[in-house]
Structures are given as structure tokens and as C-alpha cells.
Design an enzyme around this catalytic site. Structure first.
Site, PDB file in Angstrom:
ATOM      1  N   LYS A 203      39.290 -14.774   6.543  1.00 14.05           N
ATOM      2  CA  LYS A 203      40.390 -13.896   6.113  1.00 14.05           C
ATOM      3  C   LYS A 203      40.662 -13.990   4.616  1.00 14.05           C
ATOM      4  O   LYS A 203      41.598 -13.405   4.109  1.00 14.05           O
ATOM      5  CB  LYS A 203      41.677 -14.282   6.864  1.00 14.05           C
TER       6      LYS A 203
ATOM      7  N   HIS B 126      24.146 -33.241  -4.558  1.00 15.25           N
ATOM      8  CA  HIS B 126      24.072 -33.674  -3.153  1.00 15.25           C
ATOM      9  C   HIS B 126      24.042 -35.205  -3.179  1.00 15.25           C
ATOM     10  O   HIS B 126      23.024 -35.838  -2.869  1.00 15.25           O
ATOM     11  CB  HIS B 126      22.837 -33.084  -2.483  1.00 15.25           C
TER      12      HIS B 126
HETATM   13  C1  NCD Z   1      19.076 -30.203   1.601  1.00 18.32           C
HETATM   14  C2  NCD Z   1      20.290 -29.474   1.069  1.00 18.32           C
HETATM   15  O1  NCD Z   1      21.162 -29.057   1.821  1.00 18.32           O
HETATM   16  O2  NCD Z   1      20.369 -29.381  -0.149  1.00 18.32           O
HETATM   17  N1  NCD Z   1      19.144 -30.535   2.958  1.00 18.32           N
HETATM   18  C3  NCD Z   1      19.633 -31.753   3.348  1.00 18.32           C
HETATM   19  O3  NCD Z   1      20.796 -32.045   3.220  1.00 18.32           O
HETATM   20  N2  NCD Z   1      18.768 -32.625   3.864  1.00 18.32           N
HETATM   21  C4  NCD Z   1      17.785 -29.606   1.224  1.00 18.32           C
HETATM   22  C5  NCD Z   1      17.502 -28.162   1.435  1.00 18.32           C
HETATM   23  O4  NCD Z   1      18.300 -27.420   2.012  1.00 18.32           O
HETATM   24  O5  NCD Z   1      16.421 -27.739   1.029  1.00 18.32           O
END
Ligand code: NCD
Length: 337
Positions: free
Chosen positions: A107, A158
Site C-alpha cells: 500500500k 551483504h
Molecule cells: C546472494 C545475495 O543475495 O546477494 N545470495 C545469498 O545470500 N547467498 C547472492 C546472489 O543472489 O547472487
């Protein structure tokens, strides 16, 4: 004075891990400033490894409530965080894998409102988030009063993946420095490679990187600049065969299809996909002790036959994610000292 790391996008700040992990968010890999912080984390991860191997779950997180909010698809990060919480006795994990389909995000709710709402509705002690925007985890941390754990934000960060990747290198190679680390594939849009390269500079004052990619998917210049400032040696090439024999670690990634949006970009994606395929034949050129890593999902860039090769560690790598995420949940909530 508390040291902080600033978002490159809008100046939101998070604390570094100087002085410990307790009650802090894990938003950026740049929060790691010293090897001793990683050694501490890995000592706890080894304890977690023993808990899982003995199949003896415990109650460390018994009193804790955790929310998990994923705005992007996930197989490993989502389940390993959920399992990590439960292995440590967490009874209340409120886990929503489909935020973009089932929450009020549909939303038009803003991230800051969602985060503050989830905190109120669940009385949680920590929030794990995955989101397509680069700044999302910083923003969440800025508006939350509990630790935010970044399970992947946009194209840049990440950090928990980098922790599990480094732990895999440590467990498989027995060391974290003096290694020649090759990163292959989509270094432009991939977030795992950027976080892993940076965490390696914390444990190795002079890391040796080989960035192997098509020209259009090179590691961004600002990332290279930062790595060099931190003492890294960087070799960039399109030619995997030329450098393969030098490598101790080959970290393979997929071309990140989701960022190729226009028709022209989609045509480009089709051209780029399949440029590098790791096969048993190719691996004959690699060192006997090299390890092949991949954050997964793979979409053809490592052939299934390679799974039989003792150098293929990408399945074990995922299990390292369970151990390191158990350690992170325990340390950041302050339940493990
Ligand atoms: C990765 C991501 O999400 O960045 N995956 C993960 O967490 N193992 C890699 C990807 O999506 O290629």
C-alpha cells in the site's frame, strides 16, 4: 568517543564493533575495524558448530524475540537465520519472507514506518532485514531502537554473507591471510564480493585480489580505490584461464539478472551469461588445494559435475552460515558475551 561508520548515501550512522558487539546493529562490513573482532566472532562460531554437530540445541535466546523481514527472495539467508534463532532456543521468531507481497508495503508504506510498526507489534529484540535499496539497512537502523541485522541490501552490502564466507576460508584453508583470492562474475551488481573483499582487508594487511569479469561488470572504481587504500593488491582481468593457476580461492558469482531491466540490458544479460562456466576440465588448471566458493544461487556458472570435486566447498559454505548467524544473533543481542 564511539566510533561510527557513515552511510555513503545519506549520512545515517552505525557504531563500529570497537568495544564489542552487544546491542549493536550489523549493517555494514565497515563496522569491523580490527582482526580481533573477527577472531572473537569466529571463536563463538566454533562453539555454535559444536552445538549443531552434537545436535544439542540450547536456550541461549530463550527470552529473545526476533523479527525477520525480507523484501527480496532468499533460500539460504532467510532459512539459516530462522534456524540459527531456533537452534539457540528462540521461541518467538516472526518471519515474513514476502514483505513486498503481503505487508502494507504493497500500500506504499515507508521503510521507517514498517520498521517502527514491527517493533511495536512484536516487541522484538532484533530485526533481520533484506531489501533491494543500498541504504535500507542504514535507514532501518536509524529508526529502530533494537539491533538491525543486514541480510543483504541493494548492490553494495551483504555483511553476514561476508562473515560466513570468511569463516569458510578460515575453516577450509586454515588461515585468512597470504591467500590469492579470485572473484569471478558480476562484480558490478553483486553485493557479496564487495563485502567479502572489504572484510579480507581487516584480517590481511596486504590481500591479493584477482577480479575477473566481463568489462561491463567490473568492480566499481570507488570499491577498488578503497581496497587499495586499505593495502590490497588488485589485478583485474577478463581472462580466467590466465590467472586460475595462481589462485588459492575462487569465489564465483552469478550475473545479477534482476538489475538488467531495460530491453537492451536484457539482451546484454543473455550475452554475458555463460561467459564463464566452471567445469571439471577447467579445474584441471587450478591448484589442488584451491577452494571453489559461491554464495549461490548458481544459474549455470558452476556445472553440477564440479560438486564431486573435493575443492568445491559451496555446500559446506552454506552450513557455515548457520554457525556464524547463530554467533551473530547471540553476540548482538548480548546473550553471548
Ligand atoms: C546472494 C545475495 O543475495 O546477494 N545470495 C545469498 O545470500 N547467498 C547472492 C546472489 O543472489 O547472487
Amino acid at each position: 568517543m564511539t566510533k561510527t561508520v557513515k552511510s555513503p548515501i545519506n549520512g545515517y550512522k552505525v557504531k563500529t564493533f570497537d568495544g564489542g558487539f552487544r546491542s549493536k546493529s550489523m549493517v555494514s562490513i565497515n563496522q569491523f575495524t580490527k582482526a580481533s573482532q573477527i577472531n572473537k566472532l569466529f571463536a563463538v562460531a566454533k562453539r555454535m558448530e559444536r552445538i549443531v554437530k552434537a545436535r544439542k540445541p540450547n536456550k541461549i535466546l530463550n527470552e529473545v524475540t526476533i523479527a525477520e523481514l525480507f523484501y527480496q527472495p532468499s533460500t539460504r539467508t532467510f532459512t539459516s537465520f530462522l534456524a540459527a534463532a531456533r537452534w539457540l532456543g528462540c521461541q518467538r521468531v516472526i518471519a515474513i519472507p514476502g514483505m513486498t507481497a503481503y505487508s502494507s508495503v504493497v500500500k506504499g508504506e515507508s521503510l521507517r514506518d514498517t520498521i517502527q510498526s514491527i517493533e511495536q507489534t512484536t516487541a522484538c529484540d532484533a530485526i533481520i532485514i533484506r531489501h533491494p535499496e543500498n541504504n535500507s539497512a542504514y535507514e532501518a537502523a536509524n529508526f529502530a531502537s533494537v539491533p538491525i541485522l543486514n541480510g543483504g541490501s541493494g548492490k553494495l552490502e551483504h555483511p553476514t554473507q561476508a562473515v560466513l564466507d570468511l569463516y569458510t576460508i578460515y575453516r577450509k584453508m586454515g588461515k585468512m591471510k597470504g591467500l590469492k583470492v579470485g572473484m569471478l562474475g558480476d562484480l558490478k551488481y553483486g553485493r557479496t564480493v564487495k563485502s567479502l573483499a572489504k572484510i579480507l582487508t581487516v584480517v590481511d594487511k596486504n590481500p591479493n585480489f584477482y577480479f575477473i569479469s566481463p568489462k561491463v561488470l567490473k568492480m566499481p572504481r570507488e570499491e577498488i580505490k578503497l581496497l587499495k587504500q586499505r593495502g590490497a593488491e588488485v589485478t583485474e582481468t577478463e581472462n580466467l584461464k590466465k590467472v586460475l593457476g595462481d589462485l588459492d580461492v575462487l569465489y564465483v558469482t552469478r550475473i545479477q539478472k534482476e538489475w538488467f531491466k531495460t530491453a537492451a540490458q536484457q539482451r546484454l544479460y543473455k550475452k554475458l551469461k555463460g561467459q564463464y562456466i566452471i567445469s571439471p576440465k577447467l579445474l584441471k588448471k587450478a591448484k589442488k588445494k584451491m577452494i571453489v566458493m559461491h554464495p549461490l544461487p548458481r544459474v549455470g556458472e558452476i556445472s553440477y559435475e564440479v560438486d564431486e570435486d573435493s575443492r568445491a566447498v559451496y555446500f559446506e559454505e552454506m552450513r557455515m552460515g548457520l554457525y556464524t548467524r547463530m554467533a551473530l544473533l547471540g553476540l548482538l543481542t548480548g546473550k553471548i558475551k
